[in-house]
Design an enzyme around this catalytic site. Structure first.
Site, short mmCIF file in Angstrom:
data_model
loop_
_atom_site.label_atom_id
_atom_site.label_comp_id
_atom_site.label_asym_id
_atom_site.label_seq_id
_atom_site.Cartn_x
_atom_site.Cartn_y
_atom_site.Cartn_z
N LYS A 37 0.86 -1.20 0.00
CA LYS A 37 0.00 0.00 0.00
C LYS A 37 0.89 1.24 0.00
O LYS A 37 1.58 1.53 0.98
CB LYS A 37 -0.87 0.04 1.27
CG LYS A 37 -1.92 1.15 1.18
CD LYS A 37 -2.40 1.61 2.54
CE LYS A 37 -1.56 2.72 3.12
NZ LYS A 37 -1.61 3.99 2.36
N CYS A 81 13.98 10.95 6.93
CA CYS A 81 14.02 10.41 8.29
C CYS A 81 15.40 10.51 8.92
O CYS A 81 15.52 10.58 10.14
CB CYS A 81 13.52 8.98 8.29
SG CYS A 81 14.27 8.02 6.98
P1 NAD Z 1 2.74 8.20 7.88
O1 NAD Z 1 2.99 7.43 9.11
O2 NAD Z 1 1.73 9.26 7.89
O3 NAD Z 1 2.32 7.22 6.70
C1 NAD Z 1 3.14 6.13 6.31
C2 NAD Z 1 2.24 5.05 5.76
O4 NAD Z 1 1.52 4.47 6.84
C3 NAD Z 1 1.21 5.56 4.75
O5 NAD Z 1 1.11 4.65 3.68
C4 NAD Z 1 -0.07 5.58 5.58
O6 NAD Z 1 -1.23 5.42 4.82
C5 NAD Z 1 0.16 4.38 6.49
N1 NAD Z 1 -0.67 4.37 7.70
C6 NAD Z 1 -1.11 5.43 8.41
N2 NAD Z 1 -1.88 4.99 9.43
C7 NAD Z 1 -1.92 3.64 9.36
C8 NAD Z 1 -2.56 2.63 10.15
N3 NAD Z 1 -3.33 2.92 11.18
N4 NAD Z 1 -2.37 1.34 9.80
C9 NAD Z 1 -1.58 1.02 8.74
N5 NAD Z 1 -0.97 1.94 7.95
C10 NAD Z 1 -1.13 3.23 8.27
O7 NAD Z 1 4.16 8.70 7.41
P2 NAD Z 1 4.45 9.68 6.18
O8 NAD Z 1 3.99 11.03 6.63
O9 NAD Z 1 3.97 9.09 4.91
O10 NAD Z 1 6.04 9.61 6.11
C11 NAD Z 1 6.84 10.36 6.94
C12 NAD Z 1 7.33 9.53 8.12
O11 NAD Z 1 8.01 8.37 7.63
C13 NAD Z 1 8.32 10.28 8.95
O12 NAD Z 1 8.09 10.06 10.32
C14 NAD Z 1 9.66 9.66 8.52
O13 NAD Z 1 10.68 9.80 9.46
C15 NAD Z 1 9.27 8.25 8.28
N6 NAD Z 1 10.24 7.59 7.40
C16 NAD Z 1 11.12 6.69 7.92
C17 NAD Z 1 12.08 6.07 7.10
C18 NAD Z 1 13.06 5.08 7.67
O14 NAD Z 1 13.78 4.46 6.88
N7 NAD Z 1 13.13 4.89 8.97
C19 NAD Z 1 12.11 6.38 5.74
C20 NAD Z 1 11.20 7.30 5.23
C21 NAD Z 1 10.26 7.90 6.07
#
Ligand code: NAD
Length: 500
Positions: A196, A304
């Site tokens: 997804k 991140c």
């Molecule tokens: P987000 O948490 O809003 O969304 C990430 C994904 O999770 C999306 O596809 C979203 O639809 C899904 N999601 C949201 N709620 C959910 C639920 N209840 N159940 C299942 N899936 C759910 O994050 P974002 O705003 O898209 O991305 C930014 C975040 O990602 C930042 O915190 C960043 O640090 C992190 N990030 C981490 C890495 C890493 O390698 N550690 C890499 C890239 C981004």
């Protein structure tokens, strides 16, 4: 190209950056090897954050869509698991070739959907391609404990098996790259996938599915677009999903781990970060300032591992801040199609743009000093000025909060002990850097820092051969390297009594 002057920073805009007919992926969900209409008929609009214009619409996925994709992945899993490593490796090599052949299209689509400057979109696609290439090779060289008689009269053999069906949930900051980081090792290890993408940025992942559909048996890779709370949650809770992997915020990771607990499935979490940049008094200050310019503002700080929290020794703080402000003041802000010099693009969405502005308002209300930037740039699009905040006291809110925008804060420390303690004083544990010319410090300080990656005199340099992942609130599990292949497989011990 037009240039809009707003205070210190101006936004470079291009009127020639356009969507090419045929760039957009087909409508619908990619399930069992083909695009099918979503069950609800509802759609979600996709915006170009550099302009705020709607550029596409994709299916708003349902639980039924997700279940259909999981059923396809279950049906495909036995045959894919039985394929030899060479066969799977050959498929991954062909996928890499397809990405390479379609590089310009994918860069354009990624830039359209995220507002990324050319240099970032180009790097994303290059890295996605290299992820498939590296993993294609690694798939053929997995190792485990040697077979042998570890108990008398019994021969032990360790089998490395796929986990089964893997649910993958990706974020918006590097849409195709984060998908590649999962799809490549998950498929290489013999699993099937239901992925997804982020609701904001599904276009490049859907396009990849269209481009590589003929290379994979139906059901091996499925893409379902939709809300995290619907499609993502279903992936996390469904009993036929054997492992769920999410790259996203800590809050979403917590929800996924909670939903996964009901079926005790394996969980792989790549979550947020707030990387400290520890600059010692013996550091090359100009190199450190240039390093923060690049690693703190790459992808507009929507990264991140961004170098967003500087801890600098008090004796060199003034000099370092002067150099950093000079570096950041000359950053070029702009949208796609404005040349390879453009460094900082827009925030991904209006909601995120407002979140970053709120963090800046809070910093001002807390009396922190805005040395450069500090405001939104007048529209269209969601641009924020590259910002440096100084005079940040120990324990300030900004030091623990992931802003995820072009904002770097600077605090000072007095002793090595204090530097280590303050750097570790964060709920996150993804990445950190240490800037020093002292050999002993370059070896000792990284060992004491609680982060999954620690760079010395560098920041944000990644390679497919080495692992990426966090400690503490940044999650667990590793992307990239042989460790990712291990994370997406399971070991089985077969013990044969040979009666000798
Ligand atoms: P987000 O948490 O809003 O969304 C990430 C994904 O999770 C999306 O596809 C979203 O639809 C899904 N999601 C949201 N709620 C959910 C639920 N209840 N159940 C299942 N899936 C759910 O994050 P974002 O705003 O898209 O991305 C930014 C975040 O990602 C930042 O915190 C960043 O640090 C992190 N990030 C981490 C890495 C890493 O390698 N550690 C890499 C890239 C981004």
């Amino acid at each position: 190209m037009t240039v809009v002057e707003t205070g210190r920073f101006s936004v470079r805009r291009s009127s020639s950056f356009e969507q090419v007919p045929g760039d957009l992926p087909p409508a619908g969900q990619f399930i069992n090897g083909r695009f099918v209409p979503g069950t609800s008929g509802d759609t979600m609009n996709i915006e170009d954050p550099a302009s705020g214009n709607v550029v596409a619409a994709v299916a708003a996925g349902t639980v039924e869509d997700t279940d259909a994709a999981i059923a396809a992945a279950v049906a495909a899993k036995q045959a894919w698991a039985a394929a030899t490593p060479k066969h799977r490796s050959d498929v991954l090599h062909r996928i890499a070739g397809i990405i390479e052949d379609n590089r310009e299209l994918l860069e354009r689509l990624e830039a359209l959907n995220t507002g990324k400057p050319e240099a970032v979109a180009e790097d994303d696609i290059t890295s996605a391609l290299d992820t498939f290439r590296f993993t294609a090779g690694a798939a053929r060289s997995l190792t485990s404990l040697a077979a042998g008689d570890y108990a008398e009269g019994h021969t032990s053999v360790i089998l490395r098996e796929p986990v089964g069906v893997v649910g993958v949930i990706t974020p918006w900051n590097y849409p195709l790259l984060m998908a590649a980081w999962k799809i490549a090792p998950v498929l290489a290890a013999g699993n099937t996938v239901v992925l997804k993408p982020s609701e904001q940025t599904p276009l490049s992942t859907l396009k990849l599915a269209e481009l590589i559909a003929a290379e994979l048996p139906a059901g091996v890779l499925n893409i379902v677009t939709g809300a995290g709370s619907v499609v993502g949650q279903r992936l996390a809770e469904h009993p036929d999903v054997d492992l769920v992997a999410i790259t996203g915020s800590v809050g979403s990771g917590q929800k996924v781990a909670g939903s996964a607990a009901g079926t005790v499935k394996r969980v792989h979490l790549e979550l947020g970060g707030k990387a400290p940049v520890v600059v010692f008094d013996d550091a090359d200050l100009q190199a450190a300032a240039a390093g923060v310019r690049s690693a703190g503002f790459w992808n507009a700080g929507q990264e991140c591992g961004a170098a967003c929290r500087v801890l600098v020794h008090a004796s060199v703080a003034e000099k370092f801040t002067e150099l950093l402000v000079r570096e950041v003041s000359s950053i070029i802000v702009g949208g796609p199609g404005t040349g390879t010099e453009t460094e900082v693009g827009p925030m991904i969405s209006r909601a995120h743009f407002e979140r970053v502005q709120e963090a800046l308002r809070q910093a001002k209300a807390d009396g922190l000093n805005i040395a450069v930037g500090g405001s939104a740039i007048e529209g269209p699009g969601y641009f924020i000025e590259p910002t440096v905040i100084t005079g940040v006291p120990a324990g300030a809110g900004i030091s623990g909060q992931e802003i995820f925008g072009p904002v770097v804060s600077v605090e000072t420390f007095g002793t090595d002990e204090e530097a280590v303690q303050r750097a570790n004083e964060t709920p996150y544990g993804l990445a950190a850097s240490v800037w020093t010319t002292d050999a002993a410090r370059s070896l000792n300080i990284p060992r004491r820092l609680d982060f999954g990656t620690v760079w010395v005199n560098s920041h944000l340099v990644l390679a497919c051969e080495v692992p990426w992942g966090g400690f503490k609130g940044s999650g667990y599990g590793r992307d990239l390297s042989l460790y990712a292949l291990e994370d997406f497989s399971r070991t089985k011990h077969v013990m044969i009594n040979h009666g000798a």
